[in-house]
Design a protein around this motif. Sequence first.
Motif, PDB file in Angstrom:
ATOM      1  N   TYR A  55      15.538  18.585  47.334  1.00 40.20           N
ATOM      2  CA  TYR A  55      16.290  19.847  47.460  1.00 40.20           C
ATOM      3  C   TYR A  55      15.324  21.009  47.281  1.00 40.20           C
ATOM      4  O   TYR A  55      14.606  21.076  46.292  1.00 40.20           O
ATOM      5  N   SER A  56      15.358  21.942  48.213  1.00 38.84           N
ATOM      6  CA  SER A  56      14.497  23.125  48.112  1.00 38.84           C
ATOM      7  C   SER A  56      15.227  24.298  47.457  1.00 38.84           C
ATOM      8  O   SER A  56      14.616  25.334  47.199  1.00 38.84           O
ATOM      9  N   ASP A  57      16.492  24.134  47.177  1.00 41.44           N
ATOM     10  CA  ASP A  57      17.288  25.182  46.553  1.00 41.44           C
ATOM     11  C   ASP A  57      16.826  25.360  45.104  1.00 41.44           C
ATOM     12  O   ASP A  57      16.853  24.407  44.321  1.00 41.44           O
ATOM     13  N   PRO A  58      16.408  26.559  44.716  1.00 40.04           N
ATOM     14  CA  PRO A  58      15.905  26.759  43.346  1.00 40.04           C
ATOM     15  C   PRO A  58      16.969  26.594  42.270  1.00 40.04           C
ATOM     16  O   PRO A  58      16.643  26.521  41.086  1.00 40.04           O
ATOM     17  N   ARG A  59      18.228  26.512  42.666  1.00 43.40           N
ATOM     18  CA  ARG A  59      19.297  26.302  41.685  1.00 43.40           C
ATOM     19  C   ARG A  59      19.392  24.845  41.233  1.00 43.40           C
ATOM     20  O   ARG A  59      20.097  24.545  40.281  1.00 43.40           O
ATOM     21  N   VAL A  60      18.671  23.962  41.909  1.00 40.16           N
ATOM     22  CA  VAL A  60      18.706  22.532  41.577  1.00 40.16           C
ATOM     23  C   VAL A  60      17.452  22.175  40.794  1.00 40.16           C
ATOM     24  O   VAL A  60      16.335  22.435  41.244  1.00 40.16           O
ATOM     25  N   ARG A  61      17.658  21.597  39.606  1.00 41.61           N
ATOM     26  CA  ARG A  61      16.531  21.150  38.779  1.00 41.61           C
ATOM     27  C   ARG A  61      16.686  19.674  38.462  1.00 41.61           C
ATOM     28  O   ARG A  61      17.776  19.202  38.174  1.00 41.61           O
ATOM     29  N   LEU A  62      15.576  18.988  38.482  1.00 47.45           N
ATOM     30  CA  LEU A  62      15.542  17.562  38.177  1.00 47.45           C
ATOM     31  C   LEU A  62      14.804  17.335  36.870  1.00 47.45           C
ATOM     32  O   LEU A  62      13.707  17.855  36.667  1.00 47.45           O
ATOM     33  N   ILE A  63      15.420  16.560  36.010  1.00 44.66           N
ATOM     34  CA  ILE A  63      14.770  16.100  34.783  1.00 44.66           C
ATOM     35  C   ILE A  63      14.697  14.585  34.882  1.00 44.66           C
ATOM     36  O   ILE A  63      15.723  13.925  35.088  1.00 44.66           O
ATOM     37  N   ARG A  64      13.500  14.042  34.765  1.00 49.35           N
ATOM     38  CA  ARG A  64      13.324  12.580  34.812  1.00 49.35           C
ATOM     39  C   ARG A  64      13.064  12.066  33.405  1.00 49.35           C
ATOM     40  O   ARG A  64      12.096  12.475  32.763  1.00 49.35           O
ATOM     41  N   LEU A  65      13.933  11.194  32.955  1.00 50.67           N
ATOM     42  CA  LEU A  65      13.732  10.597  31.641  1.00 50.67           C
ATOM     43  C   LEU A  65      12.756   9.427  31.742  1.00 50.67           C
ATOM     44  O   LEU A  65      12.775   8.690  32.725  1.00 50.67           O
ATOM     45  N   GLU A  66      11.928   9.278  30.741  1.00 57.41           N
ATOM     46  CA  GLU A  66      10.953   8.195  30.733  1.00 57.41           C
ATOM     47  C   GLU A  66      11.542   6.895  30.224  1.00 57.41           C
ATOM     48  O   GLU A  66      10.997   5.829  30.465  1.00 57.41           O
TER      49      GLU A  66
END
Length: 117
Positions: A55-66
């Motif tokens: 997603y290139s929309d700046p309103r979308v953020r991804l957090i990846r848990l380890e």
Amino acid sequence: MPSHPQATFLLAAFNAEDTIARAIDSALSQTGISVEVVVVDDCSADRTAEIVAAYSDPRVRLIRLEKNRGPGGARNAGLNAASGDWIVILDADDAVSPDRTERMIAHEGSAGTDRRR
């Protein structure tokens, strides 16, 4: 997007490659309010994180848990990253109508609701 969104959609996602885009798109389609979407990938073994990252929309953020934390742990990680006045929990396999959050916020206080502080 305003620097401070009215609502943060919080999606805990685990192996949700078949449904995550629909959930994100429904959150981004909200009318009348500013939103952000925080997706917490809970160590998915499929393409969930890649789909969100595309997603290139700046309103979308991804957090990846380890490490896999389960739905509650993933949501807690997302809460720490959320900046909206309201938190909207959305399952990764669900969708919401475009005016749902605006209507809910318009009724704030009528049922004893409280903003995130």
